[in-house]
Design a protein around this motif. Structure first.
Motif, PDB file in Angstrom:
ATOM      1  N   LEU A 250      41.126  48.521  37.773  1.00 41.48           N
ATOM      2  CA  LEU A 250      41.312  48.379  39.208  1.00 41.48           C
ATOM      3  C   LEU A 250      42.104  47.094  39.391  1.00 41.48           C
ATOM      4  CD1 LEU A 250      40.610  49.137  42.151  1.00 41.48           C
ATOM      5  CD2 LEU A 250      38.498  47.866  41.852  1.00 41.48           C
ATOM      6  N   ILE A 251      43.284  47.193  39.968  1.00 42.93           N
ATOM      7  CA  ILE A 251      44.152  46.027  40.123  1.00 42.93           C
ATOM      8  C   ILE A 251      44.366  45.761  41.604  1.00 42.93           C
ATOM      9  CG2 ILE A 251      46.405  45.037  39.626  1.00 42.93           C
ATOM     10  CD1 ILE A 251      46.505  46.817  37.122  1.00 42.93           C
ATOM     11  N   ASN A 252      43.915  44.587  42.034  1.00 39.44           N
ATOM     12  CA  ASN A 252      44.093  44.152  43.415  1.00 39.44           C
ATOM     13  C   ASN A 252      45.220  43.112  43.442  1.00 39.44           C
ATOM     14  OD1 ASN A 252      43.830  43.563  46.121  1.00 39.44           O
ATOM     15  ND2 ASN A 252      42.055  42.257  45.849  1.00 39.44           N
ATOM     16  N   PHE A 253      46.303  43.447  44.126  1.00 39.69           N
ATOM     17  CA  PHE A 253      47.460  42.553  44.170  1.00 39.69           C
ATOM     18  C   PHE A 253      47.303  41.431  45.193  1.00 39.69           C
ATOM     19  CE2 PHE A 253      49.265  46.303  42.165  1.00 39.69           C
ATOM     20  CZ  PHE A 253      49.973  45.726  41.122  1.00 39.69           C
ATOM     21  N   ASN A 254      46.243  41.467  45.984  1.00 36.67           N
ATOM     22  CA  ASN A 254      46.044  40.461  47.014  1.00 36.67           C
ATOM     23  C   ASN A 254      45.195  39.298  46.475  1.00 36.67           C
ATOM     24  OD1 ASN A 254      46.284  39.269  49.505  1.00 36.67           O
ATOM     25  ND2 ASN A 254      44.622  40.420  50.429  1.00 36.67           N
ATOM     26  N   GLU A 255      45.630  38.712  45.389  1.00 32.34           N
ATOM     27  CA  GLU A 255      44.967  37.568  44.764  1.00 32.34           C
ATOM     28  C   GLU A 255      46.002  36.492  44.477  1.00 32.34           C
ATOM     29  OE1 GLU A 255      41.838  36.854  44.003  1.00 32.34           O
ATOM     30  OE2 GLU A 255      40.914  38.780  44.504  1.00 32.34           O
ATOM     31  N   ALA A 256      45.575  35.236  44.536  1.00 30.50           N
ATOM     32  CA  ALA A 256      46.488  34.129  44.240  1.00 30.50           C
ATOM     33  C   ALA A 256      46.954  34.177  42.783  1.00 30.50           C
ATOM     34  CB  ALA A 256      45.810  32.795  44.536  1.00 30.50           C
ATOM     35  N   LYS A 257      46.036  34.509  41.873  1.00 27.64           N
ATOM     36  CA  LYS A 257      46.378  34.683  40.454  1.00 27.64           C
ATOM     37  C   LYS A 257      46.174  36.147  40.095  1.00 27.64           C
ATOM     38  CE  LYS A 257      45.287  31.727  37.326  1.00 27.64           C
ATOM     39  NZ  LYS A 257      44.514  30.880  36.399  1.00 27.64           N
ATOM     40  N   PHE A 258      47.174  36.751  39.503  1.00 32.22           N
ATOM     41  CA  PHE A 258      47.136  38.175  39.177  1.00 32.22           C
ATOM     42  C   PHE A 258      45.890  38.541  38.371  1.00 32.22           C
ATOM     43  CE2 PHE A 258      48.278  41.744  36.372  1.00 32.22           C
ATOM     44  CZ  PHE A 258      48.539  42.705  37.334  1.00 32.22           C
ATOM     45  N   VAL A 259      45.544  37.737  37.369  1.00 33.30           N
ATOM     46  CA  VAL A 259      44.420  38.070  36.490  1.00 33.30           C
ATOM     47  C   VAL A 259      43.093  38.125  37.241  1.00 33.30           C
ATOM     48  CG1 VAL A 259      45.507  37.222  34.382  1.00 33.30           C
ATOM     49  CG2 VAL A 259      44.123  35.681  35.747  1.00 33.30           C
ATOM     50  N   ASN A 260      42.981  37.419  38.357  1.00 29.79           N
ATOM     51  CA  ASN A 260      41.755  37.458  39.150  1.00 29.79           C
ATOM     52  C   ASN A 260      41.576  38.789  39.876  1.00 29.79           C
ATOM     53  OD1 ASN A 260      41.240  34.855  38.344  1.00 29.79           O
ATOM     54  ND2 ASN A 260      42.002  33.931  40.217  1.00 29.79           N
ATOM     55  N   GLY A 261      42.631  39.558  39.960  1.00 27.55           N
ATOM     56  CA  GLY A 261      42.576  40.832  40.666  1.00 27.55           C
ATOM     57  C   GLY A 261      42.351  42.036  39.778  1.00 27.55           C
ATOM     58  N   ILE A 262      42.039  41.818  38.503  1.00 25.35           N
ATOM     59  CA  ILE A 262      41.857  42.928  37.567  1.00 25.35           C
ATOM     60  C   ILE A 262      40.379  43.139  37.282  1.00 25.35           C
ATOM     61  CG2 ILE A 262      42.375  43.824  35.264  1.00 25.35           C
ATOM     62  CD1 ILE A 262      44.918  42.094  35.334  1.00 25.35           C
ATOM     63  N   VAL A 263      39.916  44.373  37.522  1.00 23.23           N
ATOM     64  CA  VAL A 263      38.530  44.745  37.231  1.00 23.23           C
ATOM     65  C   VAL A 263      38.568  45.891  36.221  1.00 23.23           C
ATOM     66  CG1 VAL A 263      36.362  45.633  38.180  1.00 23.23           C
ATOM     67  CG2 VAL A 263      37.788  44.091  39.548  1.00 23.23           C
ATOM     68  N   ARG A 264      37.899  45.715  35.093  1.00 23.55           N
ATOM     69  CA  ARG A 264      37.830  46.741  34.052  1.00 23.55           C
ATOM     70  C   ARG A 264      36.599  47.597  34.317  1.00 23.55           C
ATOM     71  NH1 ARG A 264      35.574  46.065  28.558  1.00 23.55           N
ATOM     72  NH2 ARG A 264      36.418  47.735  27.290  1.00 23.55           N
ATOM     73  N   VAL A 265      36.772  48.911  34.312  1.00 20.54           N
ATOM     74  CA  VAL A 265      35.680  49.858  34.540  1.00 20.54           C
ATOM     75  C   VAL A 265      35.621  50.798  33.337  1.00 20.54           C
ATOM     76  CG1 VAL A 265      34.803  51.685  36.042  1.00 20.54           C
ATOM     77  CG2 VAL A 265      35.985  49.714  37.036  1.00 20.54           C
ATOM     78  N   VAL A 266      34.425  50.922  32.763  1.00 17.91           N
ATOM     79  CA  VAL A 266      34.247  51.787  31.594  1.00 17.91           C
ATOM     80  C   VAL A 266      33.257  52.885  31.922  1.00 17.91           C
ATOM     81  CG1 VAL A 266      33.587  51.883  29.160  1.00 17.91           C
ATOM     82  CG2 VAL A 266      34.738  49.841  30.057  1.00 17.91           C
TER      83      VAL A 266
END
Length: 94
Positions: A71-87
């Motif tokens: 899940l990638i949220n582009f509305n973050e100051a740092k790109f990596v903070n917007g990535i959620v891994r779901v398994v």
């Protein structure tokens, strides 16, 4: 360099079927990006990722019988903070 340039099969707007009593009755949702029929990527641009967002992704993973989603949220100051891994198959921490 894009995924396609690397020789990966990329699908966009992948239909997610709806099942009722074991029968497919239509398409309820379209997933944003599917890579090699293995990794599902959902794109967002929201103020905050809500608990429902990873749950929706996990449901899509179950329906498509996939293991990994991002899940990638582009509305973050740092790109990596917007990535959620779901398994799929792991218990929810909640």
């Amino acid at each position: 360099m894009s995924f396609k340039n690397k020789g990966l099969k990329i699908e966009t707007q992948v239909p997610i079927p709806i099942f009722w009593k074991g029968k497919e009755i239509g398409t309820g949702y379209r997933a944003d990006i599917l890579i090699e029929r293995k990794v599902l990527i959902e794109l967002k641009s929201v103020e905050k990722v809500l608990p429902v967002h990873p749950k929706q992704l996990k449901t899509c993973l179950k329906v498509l019988d996939l293991k990994l989603g991002l899940l990638i949220n582009f509305n973050e100051a740092k790109f990596v903070n917007g990535i959620v891994r779901v398994v799929n198959g792991l218990d929810d921490p909640s």
